[in-house]
Each structure stands twice: as structure tokens, then as C-alpha cells.
Design a protein around this motif. Structure first.
Motif, short mmCIF file in Angstrom:
data_model
loop_
_atom_site.label_atom_id
_atom_site.label_comp_id
_atom_site.label_asym_id
_atom_site.label_seq_id
_atom_site.Cartn_x
_atom_site.Cartn_y
_atom_site.Cartn_z
N VAL A 24 0.85 -1.26 0.16
CA VAL A 24 -0.04 -0.05 -0.02
C VAL A 24 1.04 1.14 -0.05
O VAL A 24 1.96 1.22 0.45
CB VAL A 24 -1.14 -0.14 1.13
CG1 VAL A 24 -1.86 -0.90 1.17
CG2 VAL A 24 -0.21 -0.13 2.48
N ARG A 25 0.38 2.38 -0.79
CA ARG A 25 1.03 3.60 -0.59
C ARG A 25 0.25 4.63 0.15
O ARG A 25 -0.80 4.44 0.37
CB ARG A 25 1.17 4.17 -1.82
CG ARG A 25 2.03 5.38 -2.18
CD ARG A 25 2.17 5.85 -3.54
NE ARG A 25 0.48 6.39 -3.92
CZ ARG A 25 0.27 6.75 -5.21
NH1 ARG A 25 1.10 7.05 -5.67
NH2 ARG A 25 -1.07 6.88 -5.27
N GLU A 26 0.97 5.51 1.13
CA GLU A 26 0.48 6.30 1.80
C GLU A 26 -0.51 7.38 1.12
O GLU A 26 0.09 7.94 -0.26
CB GLU A 26 1.46 7.19 2.45
CG GLU A 26 2.07 6.43 3.71
CD GLU A 26 2.88 7.05 4.71
OE1 GLU A 26 2.86 8.28 4.55
OE2 GLU A 26 3.36 6.33 5.57
N GLU A 27 -1.60 7.69 1.35
CA GLU A 27 -2.28 8.79 0.60
C GLU A 27 -1.64 9.92 -0.01
O GLU A 27 -1.87 10.42 -0.84
CB GLU A 27 -3.79 8.83 1.25
CG GLU A 27 -4.59 9.72 0.44
CD GLU A 27 -5.98 9.87 1.16
OE1 GLU A 27 -6.75 10.45 0.49
OE2 GLU A 27 -6.32 9.12 2.23
N SER A 28 -1.05 10.66 1.31
CA SER A 28 -0.60 11.92 0.92
C SER A 28 1.01 11.71 0.77
O SER A 28 1.76 12.88 0.95
CB SER A 28 -0.60 12.70 2.23
OG SER A 28 0.07 12.06 3.27
N GLY A 29 1.60 10.57 0.23
CA GLY A 29 3.00 10.62 -0.14
C GLY A 29 3.03 9.43 -1.03
O GLY A 29 2.35 8.95 -1.67
N THR A 30 4.53 9.21 -1.06
CA THR A 30 5.31 8.19 -2.08
C THR A 30 5.63 7.11 -1.20
O THR A 30 6.11 6.07 -1.89
CB THR A 30 6.02 8.63 -2.94
OG1 THR A 30 7.53 9.16 -2.01
CG2 THR A 30 5.56 9.80 -3.82
N GLU A 31 5.62 7.00 -0.09
CA GLU A 31 6.33 5.78 1.05
C GLU A 31 5.12 4.78 0.73
O GLU A 31 3.81 4.85 0.75
CB GLU A 31 6.50 6.46 2.46
CG GLU A 31 7.14 5.37 3.23
CD GLU A 31 7.20 5.72 4.54
OE1 GLU A 31 7.48 5.06 5.49
OE2 GLU A 31 7.23 7.11 4.80
N THR A 32 5.65 3.46 0.74
CA THR A 32 5.05 2.23 0.80
C THR A 32 5.04 1.45 1.85
O THR A 32 6.06 1.53 2.62
CB THR A 32 5.31 1.50 -0.61
OG1 THR A 32 6.68 1.21 -0.74
CG2 THR A 32 4.99 2.36 -1.95
N HIS A 33 4.19 0.66 2.03
CA HIS A 33 4.08 -0.44 3.17
C HIS A 33 3.89 -1.75 2.73
O HIS A 33 2.89 -1.86 2.01
CB HIS A 33 3.30 0.22 4.48
CG HIS A 33 3.57 1.49 4.77
ND1 HIS A 33 4.79 1.76 5.87
CD2 HIS A 33 3.06 2.77 4.67
CE1 HIS A 33 4.77 2.93 6.01
NE2 HIS A 33 3.81 3.67 5.48
#
Length: 45
Positions: A24-33
Motif C-alpha cells: 500500500v502507498r500512503e495517501e499523502s505521499g510516495t512511501e509504501t508499506h
């Protein structure tokens, strides 16, 4: 992107269960988890 696998679909007990793996990618950024070895049990109505 990810996978969802249904491991139980019981129409008598009204239960669906399974496992999942997701990225998943953070809604307000480009970081993924990465979420791995997830599990769910849901009651159907």
C-alpha cells in the motif's frame, strides 16, 4: 498491488475467511508499506 485468497466460504455458518498480502502507498505521499501474512474472518449477513 496484492493478493487475497479465500480459504473458507461457509454458506451455512455465514462466514468467509482468508489471507492477504498487499503493498500500500500512503495517501499523502510516495512511501509504501508491505502487509504480509494478513488474515480475516467476516460474518455474512
Amino acid at each position: 498491488m496484492g493478493n487475497v485468497t479465500i480459504t473458507r466460504f461457509d454458506t451455512v455458518a455465514h462466514v468467509v475467511s482468508g489471507t492477504f498480502d498487499l503493498i500500500v502507498r500512503e495517501e499523502s505521499g510516495t512511501e509504501t508499506h508491505q502487509l504480509t501474512d494478513g488474515r480475516f474472518d467476516l460474518t455474512l449477513e
